[in-house]
Design a protein around this motif. Structure first.
Motif, short mmCIF file in Angstrom:
data_model
loop_
_atom_site.label_atom_id
_atom_site.label_comp_id
_atom_site.label_asym_id
_atom_site.label_seq_id
_atom_site.Cartn_x
_atom_site.Cartn_y
_atom_site.Cartn_z
N MET A 1 0.85 -1.20 0.00
CA MET A 1 0.00 0.00 0.00
C MET A 1 0.88 1.24 0.00
SD MET A 1 -3.02 1.01 2.69
CE MET A 1 -4.05 -0.35 2.18
N SER A 2 0.61 2.14 -0.89
CA SER A 2 1.41 3.36 -0.99
C SER A 2 1.12 4.29 0.15
CB SER A 2 1.11 4.07 -2.32
OG SER A 2 -0.21 4.54 -2.35
N ALA A 3 2.03 5.25 0.34
CA ALA A 3 1.84 6.21 1.44
C ALA A 3 0.57 7.01 1.26
CB ALA A 3 3.06 7.13 1.53
N LYS A 4 0.20 7.28 -0.01
CA LYS A 4 -0.98 8.10 -0.26
C LYS A 4 -2.26 7.40 0.17
CE LYS A 4 -3.28 10.71 -3.91
NZ LYS A 4 -3.26 11.09 -5.33
N THR A 5 -2.29 6.06 0.03
CA THR A 5 -3.50 5.32 0.35
C THR A 5 -3.42 4.62 1.70
OG1 THR A 5 -2.64 3.39 -0.85
CG2 THR A 5 -4.00 4.94 -2.09
N SER A 6 -2.34 4.81 2.46
CA SER A 6 -2.22 4.18 3.77
C SER A 6 -3.22 4.80 4.73
CB SER A 6 -0.80 4.34 4.31
OG SER A 6 -0.48 5.71 4.46
N SER A 7 -3.44 4.11 5.85
CA SER A 7 -4.46 4.54 6.79
C SER A 7 -4.08 5.85 7.47
CB SER A 7 -4.70 3.45 7.84
OG SER A 7 -5.27 2.32 7.23
N LEU A 8 -5.04 6.76 7.52
CA LEU A 8 -4.87 7.98 8.30
C LEU A 8 -5.21 7.70 9.75
CD1 LEU A 8 -4.53 11.08 8.54
CD2 LEU A 8 -6.95 11.29 7.92
N VAL A 9 -6.35 7.03 9.97
CA VAL A 9 -6.79 6.66 11.32
C VAL A 9 -6.97 5.14 11.38
CG1 VAL A 9 -8.61 6.86 13.05
CG2 VAL A 9 -7.94 8.86 11.70
N GLU A 10 -6.47 4.54 12.46
CA GLU A 10 -6.64 3.11 12.69
C GLU A 10 -7.23 2.91 14.08
OE1 GLU A 10 -2.87 1.23 12.33
OE2 GLU A 10 -2.67 1.60 10.18
N MET A 11 -8.38 2.25 14.14
CA MET A 11 -9.00 1.86 15.42
C MET A 11 -8.88 0.36 15.57
SD MET A 11 -12.54 4.03 15.61
CE MET A 11 -12.59 5.78 15.23
N ARG A 12 -8.50 -0.07 16.76
CA ARG A 12 -8.40 -1.49 17.03
C ARG A 12 -9.03 -1.82 18.37
NH1 ARG A 12 -7.74 -1.18 12.55
NH2 ARG A 12 -6.01 -1.89 11.20
N ASP A 13 -10.04 -2.69 18.33
CA ASP A 13 -10.72 -3.20 19.52
C ASP A 13 -11.19 -2.05 20.44
OD1 ASP A 13 -11.75 -5.33 21.01
OD2 ASP A 13 -9.99 -5.42 22.32
N LEU A 14 -11.77 -1.02 19.84
CA LEU A 14 -12.25 0.13 20.61
C LEU A 14 -13.53 -0.24 21.34
CD1 LEU A 14 -11.78 3.16 21.25
CD2 LEU A 14 -13.29 3.68 19.32
N LYS A 15 -13.51 -0.10 22.66
CA LYS A 15 -14.66 -0.43 23.50
C LYS A 15 -14.99 0.75 24.39
CE LYS A 15 -13.62 -5.40 23.68
NZ LYS A 15 -13.33 -6.57 24.55
N VAL A 16 -16.29 0.95 24.63
CA VAL A 16 -16.75 2.03 25.50
C VAL A 16 -17.81 1.48 26.44
CG1 VAL A 16 -17.93 4.26 25.63
CG2 VAL A 16 -16.28 3.83 23.80
N ALA A 17 -17.72 1.84 27.71
CA ALA A 17 -18.72 1.43 28.70
C ALA A 17 -19.13 2.64 29.53
CB ALA A 17 -18.16 0.34 29.61
N PHE A 18 -20.41 2.71 29.86
CA PHE A 18 -20.94 3.74 30.76
C PHE A 18 -21.47 3.06 32.01
CE2 PHE A 18 -21.40 5.71 26.54
CZ PHE A 18 -20.77 6.93 26.77
N ASP A 19 -20.94 3.44 33.17
CA ASP A 19 -21.37 2.84 34.45
C ASP A 19 -21.31 1.32 34.40
OD1 ASP A 19 -21.91 5.38 35.51
OD2 ASP A 19 -23.92 5.39 34.62
N GLY A 20 -20.26 0.80 33.78
CA GLY A 20 -20.06 -0.64 33.72
C GLY A 20 -20.82 -1.35 32.62
N VAL A 21 -21.65 -0.64 31.86
CA VAL A 21 -22.43 -1.26 30.78
C VAL A 21 -21.73 -0.96 29.46
CG1 VAL A 21 -24.65 -1.38 29.60
CG2 VAL A 21 -24.56 -1.00 32.08
N GLU A 22 -21.28 -1.99 28.78
CA GLU A 22 -20.56 -1.81 27.52
C GLU A 22 -21.53 -1.45 26.39
OE1 GLU A 22 -18.02 -4.88 25.07
OE2 GLU A 22 -16.84 -4.15 26.79
N VAL A 23 -21.23 -0.37 25.69
CA VAL A 23 -22.09 0.08 24.59
C VAL A 23 -21.38 0.00 23.24
CG1 VAL A 23 -23.43 1.60 26.07
CG2 VAL A 23 -21.41 2.50 24.92
N LEU A 24 -20.06 -0.11 23.25
CA LEU A 24 -19.27 -0.28 22.04
C LEU A 24 -18.40 -1.52 22.26
CD1 LEU A 24 -19.40 1.64 19.60
CD2 LEU A 24 -17.19 2.55 20.30
N HIS A 25 -18.49 -2.48 21.33
CA HIS A 25 -17.95 -3.81 21.59
C HIS A 25 -16.81 -4.17 20.65
CE1 HIS A 25 -21.60 -4.42 24.02
NE2 HIS A 25 -22.25 -3.91 23.00
N GLY A 26 -15.74 -3.41 20.69
CA GLY A 26 -14.56 -3.78 19.92
C GLY A 26 -14.63 -3.38 18.46
N ILE A 27 -14.52 -2.08 18.20
CA ILE A 27 -14.59 -1.58 16.82
C ILE A 27 -13.20 -1.61 16.19
CG2 ILE A 27 -15.11 0.42 15.38
CD1 ILE A 27 -17.57 -0.91 16.57
#
Length: 337
Positions: A1-27
């Motif tokens: 992959m060339s530098a021009k088309t390489s990833s600008l942003v990379e998310m790996r296993d992004l998880k979010v929880a509010f008050d212990g309740v997970e609302v985002l499950h590994g993006i």
């Protein structure tokens, strides 16, 4: 992959929880330089939370894990001082309600020049000249006269254009548009979508477009991620998803679109509602609403896997392409005209 088309942003296993309740499950999500990515799904599926978490904009009670990298720089563990050099400067975000984003007691010109001072160090006459250029770029008529007006003196569509101008002040590499046309009428929506497409082409910035409107997504995006209950369930090009959606949820979204032309057909709604984050099924979150679900789906959660056609899919019983899928291609082509 060339530098021009390489990833600008990379998310790996992004998880979010509010008050212990997970609302985002590994993006897991990549955004390439200069690409336009759409995020679609029902309210509460995690579209906005994904990017608020990435930029560190969630409230203190939120628990965020996983990694977010901007050209290799880890934002997930970055201190506030580092994030402040990224927000607005390298990654900008516009929201669906401009009236709540613009300051009602400050003149519009000052709000734009303030962003220019913070992100580009421009002040005085140079800042005003650049602010006027940005106002003209986003389609504000007679910007010199309107520079000293307040937000309430502009229409809803013009306020959204001004928010885009503020976002462009830092010359961002990525613009996140969080349902920017929701509060606007159809004519103004079309103008804003045209503006976003034009600005992306002229500046070369990447664009993440968050929306419920599949037609709008097809107009400005090249690739689409469909989210449901805090997970990505299908990902592919606009052409792939509009011509032959494979996940039952994606198919359900298209079946619920009314057609203006052609024979009258009964709409096929998706039964039920999105499950509460505290009461997610053990297996696939969509299984209680899915016509293809089996006992296996109720107990096993499918992973997002790469398919032979290049899309990614999280389903063990995907929809097979059918003859009546041609109308989805027609919707896609009509939208793009």
């Amino acid at each position: 992959m060339s530098a021009k088309t390489s990833s600008l942003v990379e998310m790996r296993d992004l998880k979010v929880a509010f008050d212990g309740v997970e609302v985002l499950h590994g993006i897991d999500l990549d955004v390439a330089h200069g690409e336009a990515l759409g995020l679609v799904g029902e309210s509460g599926c995690g579209k906005s939370v994904t990017w608020l978490a990435a930029l560190g904009l969630l409230p203190g009670k939120a628990s965020v894990t996983g990694t977010v990298r901007l050209e290799g720089q880890d934002l997930s563990a970055a201190p506030r001082t580092v994030l402040e050099t990224v927000r607005g400067k390298r990654i900008a975000m516009i929201f669906q309600d401009p009236s709540s984003s613009l300051n009602p007691v400050l003149r519009i010109g000052r709000q734009i020049t303030e962003a220019l001072a913070i992100h580009r160090g421009l002040t005085g006459a140079a800042a005003k000249a650049e602010a006027l250029r940005l106002m003209d770029m986003v389609g504000i008529p007679d910007p010199r006269r309107r520079f000293d007006q307040y937000a309430h003196e502009f229409s809803g569509g013009q306020c959204q254009r001004l928010m885009i101008a503020v976002a462009l002040a830092g010359e961002p590499e990525l613009l996140i548009a969080d349902e920017p046309t929701t509060a606007l009428d159809a004519t103004i929506q079309a103008q804003i979508l045209d503006l976003l497409g034009t600005l992306q082409a002229e500046t070369g910035m990447a664009l993440v477009f968050i929306s419920h409107d599949l037609g709008a997504v097809s107009q400005v995006c090249e690739r689409v991620c469909v989210m449901y209950a805090g997970r990505i369930v299908e990902q592919g090009t606009v052409d792939q998803l509009f011509s032959a959606p494979r996940h039952p949820y994606t198919r359900g979204l298209f079946d619920a679109i009314p057609r203006i032309d052609g024979p009258r057909r009964r709409l096929i709604p998706i039964p039920g509602t999105v499950p509460h984050p505290r009461e997610l099924p053990q297996g696939c979150a969509f299984s209680p609403r899915c016509p293809n679900a089996t006992r296996f789906c109720e107990t096993k959660r499918p992973r997002l896997l790469l398919q032979p056609d290049g899309r990614s899919l999280a389903c063990v019983h995907p929809v097979e392409p059918a003859a009546d899928d041609t109308h989805r291609t027609e919707i896609f082509e009509d939208t793009m005209q």
